[in-house]
Motif scaffolding. Structure first.
Motif: not given
Length: 170
Positions: A2-26
């Motif tokens: 079983t896995t559990y998933v959640l979505t974090v909505d962001t104001e980020v508009r490009d993948l590079r910034a999204a990658d950075h935010l994802l690593h920061t949150l992780a």
């Protein structure tokens, strides 16, 4: 499992910034081995990149949700879609330098490799030059890396870390 998933909505508009935010949150959440962190393109009136986190325990998911909400992030259960682009996944840190397709599949959660412009799969001994940037995507429940042919019979991931913007030369 079983896995559990959640979505974090962001104001980020490009993948590079999204990658950075994802690593920061992780890092802030101290995500355990086995977690997945993906980006999802959201189209419509407000195009942006949403993030999804997939964890293997409900208590971990609840803790992540509480901590993200406390930091002001908009969080919702589930995934925005089934075609996320994996940034954080089991084995990603081992995908550096040049490896064979067999090594890539053995060392990570990636299920298969496809090559642009070819109908079949690459052989297991085909070398892949990772560029230390391997971003597979979910396709029909499988984590699939799309690669393209490169110099000397090698492959490279289709997505490069620093793409040239469209029309950059004019």
């Amino acid at each position: 499992m079983t896995t559990y998933v959640l979505t974090v909505d962001t104001e980020v508009r490009d993948l590079r910034a999204a990658d950075h935010l994802l690593h920061t949150l992780a890092a802030e959440l101290a995500l355990p081995e086995g977690a997945f962190g993906c980006t999802h393109l959201v189209r419509g009136e407000r195009p942006h990149v949403a993030l999804s986190l997939t964890l293997r325990s409900e208590p971990l998911l609840r803790t992540a949700q509480e901590r993200l909400t406390a930091r002001g992030h908009e969080v919702a259960p589930g995934s925005p879609d089934a075609a996320g682009r994996a940034v954080i996944y089991p084995g990603v840190s081992a995908l550096t330098g040049t490896l064979t397709v067999a090594d890539l599949l053995t060392r990570s959660a990636i299920d298969r490799v496809t090559v642009l412009g070819t109908p079949g799969r690459p052989t297991s001994d085909t070398r892949l030059v990772t560029g230390d940037h391997v971003r597979p995507q979910w396709q029909n429940g499988e984590l699939v890396l799309t690669a393209m042919p490169a110099v000397g019979g090698t492959l490279v991931p289709f997505e490069v870390p620093d793409p040239t913007p469209c029309c950059a030369d004019h």
